[in-house]
Every structure is written in structure tokens, then in C-alpha cells.
Design a protein around this motif. Sequence first.
Motif, PDB file in Angstrom:
ATOM      1  N   LEU A   1      -1.272  -1.832 -12.662  1.00  0.00           N
ATOM      2  CA  LEU A   1      -1.383  -2.433 -13.979  1.00  0.00           C
ATOM      3  C   LEU A   1      -0.070  -2.313 -14.734  1.00  0.00           C
ATOM      4  O   LEU A   1       0.302  -3.205 -15.477  1.00  0.00           O
ATOM      5  CB  LEU A   1      -2.517  -1.769 -14.765  1.00  0.00           C
TER       6      LEU A   1
ATOM      7  N   TYR B   1      -0.158  -0.187  11.244  1.00  0.00           N
ATOM      8  CA  TYR B   1      -0.387   0.185   9.845  1.00  0.00           C
ATOM      9  C   TYR B   1      -1.476   1.241   9.835  1.00  0.00           C
ATOM     10  O   TYR B   1      -2.559   1.024  10.365  1.00  0.00           O
ATOM     11  CB  TYR B   1      -0.818  -1.067   9.074  1.00  0.00           C
TER      12      TYR B   1
ATOM     13  N   PRO C   1      -3.225   3.148   7.140  1.00  0.00           N
ATOM     14  CA  PRO C   1      -3.460   3.452   5.719  1.00  0.00           C
ATOM     15  C   PRO C   1      -4.350   4.652   5.468  1.00  0.00           C
ATOM     16  O   PRO C   1      -4.300   5.229   4.382  1.00  0.00           O
ATOM     17  CB  PRO C   1      -4.127   2.179   5.199  1.00  0.00           C
TER      18      PRO C   1
ATOM     19  N   LEU D   1       4.339  -8.147  -7.638  1.00  0.00           N
ATOM     20  CA  LEU D   1       3.171  -7.354  -8.026  1.00  0.00           C
ATOM     21  C   LEU D   1       2.621  -6.605  -6.815  1.00  0.00           C
ATOM     22  O   LEU D   1       2.330  -5.409  -6.882  1.00  0.00           O
ATOM     23  CB  LEU D   1       2.092  -8.279  -8.616  1.00  0.00           C
TER      24      LEU D   1
ATOM     25  N   VAL E   1       1.826  -2.089  -5.867  1.00  0.00           N
ATOM     26  CA  VAL E   1       0.568  -1.370  -5.624  1.00  0.00           C
ATOM     27  C   VAL E   1       0.933  -0.070  -4.913  1.00  0.00           C
ATOM     28  O   VAL E   1       1.617  -0.088  -3.905  1.00  0.00           O
ATOM     29  CB  VAL E   1      -0.389  -2.209  -4.752  1.00  0.00           C
ATOM     30  N   PRO E   2       0.518   1.058  -5.447  1.00  0.00           N
ATOM     31  CA  PRO E   2       0.895   2.314  -4.815  1.00  0.00           C
ATOM     32  C   PRO E   2       0.237   2.500  -3.451  1.00  0.00           C
ATOM     33  O   PRO E   2      -0.858   1.984  -3.252  1.00  0.00           O
ATOM     34  CB  PRO E   2       0.396   3.380  -5.796  1.00  0.00           C
TER      35      PRO E   2
ATOM     36  N   ALA F   1       0.414   4.528   4.482  1.00  0.00           N
ATOM     37  CA  ALA F   1       0.620   3.217   3.847  1.00  0.00           C
ATOM     38  C   ALA F   1       2.080   3.063   3.435  1.00  0.00           C
ATOM     39  O   ALA F   1       2.693   2.004   3.614  1.00  0.00           O
ATOM     40  CB  ALA F   1      -0.299   3.063   2.650  1.00  0.00           C
TER      41      ALA F   1
ATOM     42  N   HIS G   1      -8.209   0.494   8.393  1.00  0.00           N
ATOM     43  CA  HIS G   1      -8.617   0.655   6.995  1.00  0.00           C
ATOM     44  C   HIS G   1     -10.125   0.863   6.930  1.00  0.00           C
ATOM     45  O   HIS G   1     -10.836   0.560   7.886  1.00  0.00           O
ATOM     46  CB  HIS G   1      -8.203  -0.567   6.172  1.00  0.00           C
TER      47      HIS G   1
ATOM     48  N   PHE H   1     -12.872  -1.904   2.619  1.00  0.00           N
ATOM     49  CA  PHE H   1     -11.621  -2.629   2.387  1.00  0.00           C
ATOM     50  C   PHE H   1     -11.600  -3.904   3.229  1.00  0.00           C
ATOM     51  O   PHE H   1     -11.288  -4.987   2.739  1.00  0.00           O
ATOM     52  CB  PHE H   1     -10.405  -1.753   2.726  1.00  0.00           C
TER      53      PHE H   1
ATOM     54  N   ILE I   1      -8.895 -14.130  -5.706  1.00  0.00           N
ATOM     55  CA  ILE I   1      -8.273 -13.498  -6.875  1.00  0.00           C
ATOM     56  C   ILE I   1      -6.753 -13.643  -6.858  1.00  0.00           C
ATOM     57  O   ILE I   1      -6.177 -14.230  -7.760  1.00  0.00           O
ATOM     58  CB  ILE I   1      -8.718 -12.022  -7.019  1.00  0.00           C
TER      59      ILE I   1
END
Length: 397
Positions: free
Chosen positions: A3, A173, A175, A232, A236-237, A269, A315, A319, A330
Motif C-alpha cells: 500500500l 521459486y 515461496p 507496484l 510487494v514484500p 521469495a 505455493h 494462493f 484485479i
Amino acid sequence: MALQATSFSVHNLVNLPGKTTATLKDSTLFGVSLSDHLKVDFSSSASKKQEFTRRKVFKTQAIATTDTPAVTRAAPEPKKTLRKGTVIITGASSGLGLATTKALAETGKWHVIMACRDFLKAERAAKSTGISKDNYTVMHLDLASFDSVRQFVANFKQSGRPLDVLVCNAAVYQPTAREPTFTADGIELSVGTNHLGHFLLSRLLLDDMKKSDYPSKRLIIVGSITGNTNTLAGNVPPKANLGDTRGLAGGLNGLNSSTMIDGGKFDGAKAYKDSKICNMLTMQEFHRRYHEETGITFASLYPGCIATTGLFREHIPLFRLLFPPFQKFITKGYVSEDESGKRLAQVVNDPSLTKSGVYWSWNKDSASFENQLSKEASDVSKARKVWEISEKLVGLV
Ligand code: LMG
Ligand code: NDP
Ligand code: PMR
């Protein structure tokens, strides 16, 4: 943190500078741009290709007809003589790599070497696409082992095929991993596979590409938006950050050095996102060192968010369930595997995408454009540092 990103100026958020009038709804938010000034001109590309083919044909005919008396009958239609290109694609057994293999093999103009760690899976995957056996060969490559990379290169050289394009696509990956895992050489798995395995592979195959007589030779390293903190998605952390590369210099072994490039605590990640920065830095360093001398085009890309691939296999199930609709409805950053394959195939063979040192992205209409990398992902001295440390780690110096 995500955010927080929204309080940046749009200029910082988007991937394209100069678009300061964009709103948060603008598609530039998702790493794509409304700018269409770099749209691919397929018609002119096609005619350029034909032009090249004709030139080759005429040259051959000129040699063949030196002893022949002049005749007045019409010359036969020039035949297309451009030989089939050979492209190696790592990780071609699923997702983007498989979709790109399909897109290229279907043209009949490419022989795809599917460089995969799981031979049977790759064979089955190739069969499932319906591509002809003449247009692909599966060869074993495990990027998580330097020995395997060297063995693959030796096998490829022995095959006697020319090498025209190399696509470094494979990736892992992790995560949800709480503890690091390691490559055969004792290096943290994500950076070891995604960056170092590919680094060694491309260095060892550079000479073969140099020798190729194909009109456009290319080395492509797949990057991503999540490694770019000027977007953006990149905010994202956990955020990508190589720090002063002390962990990489220490060998990422978790013994006398951290498993993270920046020297921090293991985070799967982040390790993936860091590896993507390394991929994008490596592409640019290749460009600076070798483009002029070799004529090879070096490129990277963000193919879009292919939310359904095997990349997210580790993941959590929730998710994997929510991520595709989240990206589709979105963020609108979603792209199908098929579409992403067409995009990467363009970077491989579109005659209009020959510019070297470029990070390609696509806008909403699926038109390609040259995108802007984040400050860190385009940092010249960091690129050199990562290159020099990587040479040592893979045993090239
Ligand atoms: C880390 O979590 C994990 O810790 C790590 O292990 C690893 O998995 C890593 O990158 C991978 O992620 C990071 C965390 C975000 O990500 C989340 O999973 C948070 C999900 C929170 C969901 C919020 C609900 C949003 C409503 C969407 C409904 C659809 C469901 C989609 C869910 C799929 C998940 C992708 O890290 C954070 O700490 C951020 C927390 C704040 C989240 C705020 C989300 C705001 C979203 C709105 C942004 C506005 C811009 C979008 C455009 C909207 C246009 C209308
Ligand atoms: P997939 O998991 O579907 O494909 C990854 C491929 O890499 C698989 O074929 C996998 O083999 C292979 N691979 C993994 N480890 C090794 C290894 N040690 N040696 C050889 N091959 C290996 O993921 P994607 O198709 O999504 O990912 C492809 C590329 O796209 C990656 O570079 C990723 O970073 C990038 N990308 C993906 C995005 C997305 O949204 N999905 C977005 C941006 C970039 P196997 O089949 O045996 O597991
Ligand atoms: Mg992200 C704003 C647009 C956008 C885009 C294009 C992506 C792409 N993501 C966006 C936004 C968000 N994501 C937001 C607002 C959130 C918080 C809810 C969010 C979360 C999120 C998670 C948890 N996103 C993720 C994850 C992952 O685990 C994926 C990841 O980071 O893999 C490294 C991921 C991704 N988002 C993307 C893309 C392309 C990915 C995955 C693949 C990659 O970069 O290689």
C-alpha cells in the motif's frame, strides 16, 4: 508495504518514465504501457525477412549460373533457402518454455533443443503439444549442477548443430521454504539455478553463437516485473535487493556465508526476485561486453503474469486458487501460457526485435515495447560486480 507503494508518484510506480500523467488505473501500473509507438510492424518484418531470403537465393544462383549462357526465359521463383534455426530453450518442459517451444516449432522454421532436467516429462510435454518430431530434440540439462551444465554443452557441441539462439528460461521459486536448499555445488538453489546455472551455460555457449551464420543471433534471459522495484508488483514484500552482494561473494553456502545475496536471512521469495535482478543485470553486462564484437542481440523480457504455470507449485493451495483470478480481474496483468509463448517467440525470431540490451514488455494490445528497468536492475557497477563474482563461483576464472 504494497500500500505504501501507492503513495509513490506514479512516475516511480510505473515501468515507463515520462508517463507522469498516468493514473493508478493506467495499465502502466502492471508493468505494461499504453504507449504503442514501439508496436511491432509485422508487415514490414515479414518483408524484411523475405528480402534477406531472396538475397541469399540470388547469390547462390549467381554462382550456379556463371557458365550458363544467358537465356531469356523467366527466372524461376526464388525459393526460400534460409536454413532452419536452432534454438536452445532451458526449462522447456512446462509453462513459458513449453509454450515458446510450441510457438517456434509450429512455424517449421526452428529446431528447438528442449534443455530439461526431467527427460520423460519433457518428451511427454512435447508430445502433448502435437509438434512434429522433426522440430525438437530433448536434451538433459540440470541447471542446479555445474557438471550437468558442462556435460550438456559438451553433448550439444558434439551434436554438430549450429547454435543461433539461446533462451535462458528455466527457474525455481520457493515461496514457502523456511530453510534454504542447495544445488549440487552447495549454492542456495534459486540463485544457483536461475542465475548461476544460466550464467555458466551462456558463457560456455557464447562461442557457438558467435560462429553461427544465422542472420540474427540472440541470447535471451527471462526477467520479471517482480525484480523491478519501479513497479507496484515489485513493491510487494519481500522486495528484491542485492545490497552490497556480500552473500554472493561468499558463495551463498550457508556455512561461512549467508544464503542471500545481500547477506540477510534466508527468504525463498526474495531469493527468487534477487535471481531475476541477476538475470536482467547479466543480460545488460553481456550486451556491454559482447554485442559490438559478436553482433549477438542480448535481450530480457517480462512476458506478463502467467499465473497458471508450475512456477507456483510450491505455493500454498489457497494462493494457487486465488492468484489467477486476482491477476485476471484485479491487476489485469494476467496472460495465458499460449500468449506468453508467442511473446517470447517474438523475442526469438521477430526481425523487428533485434535491438540489443533491451528489456521487452507488452501492452494491453499485446504490442511489444522497450521497458525501463529499476535503478538496481540497471546499475552498471552492480552488473559488473555480479558478473565478476559469478565467474569465480562457476569456475570460469
Ligand atoms: C509474502 O507475502 C509471503 O510472506 C512469502 O512467503 C512469499 O509467499 C511472498 O511474494 C511472495 O509473499 C506477501 C503478501 C503481501 O502477499 C500476500 O499474500 C498478501 C495477500 C493479501 C491479500 C489481500 C486481499 C486483497 C484483495 C484481493 C482479493 C483477491 C484475492 C487475491 C489474493 C492473491 C494474493 C496475491 O505482502 C504484504 O504484506 C502486503 C499486505 C498488504 C496487502 C494489500 C493488498 C492491497 C491490494 C490493493 C492494492 C491496490 C492496487 C491494485 C489495483 C486495484 C485496482 C482496483
Ligand atoms: P514453470 O515452473 O512452468 O517452468 C519452469 C521450468 O524450469 C520447468 O520446465 C522446470 O522443469 C525448469 N527447471 C527448474 N529447475 C531446473 C533445473 N535445475 N534444471 C533445468 N530446468 C529446470 O514456470 P514458468 O513457465 O512460469 O517460468 C518460466 C520463466 O518465466 C522463469 O524464468 C520465470 O522466472 C519467468 N517468469 C514467469 C512469470 C509467471 O508469471 N509465471 C512471470 C515472469 C517471469 P520441470 O518441468 O522439470 O520442473
Ligand atoms: Mg503480484 C499490480 C500489478 C501486479 C502484477 C502485474 C503482479 C505480477 N503482481 C501485482 C500486484 C500484486 N501482487 C499485489 C497488489 C499483491 C498483494 C496482494 C501481490 C501479491 C503477490 C504475491 C504474494 N504477487 C505475487 C505473489 C507471488 O508469490 C508471486 C511472486 O512474487 O513470485 C515471485 C507474484 C507475482 N505477481 C506478479 C507476478 C508476475 C508474479 C510472479 C512471478 C514472477 O515475477 O516471476
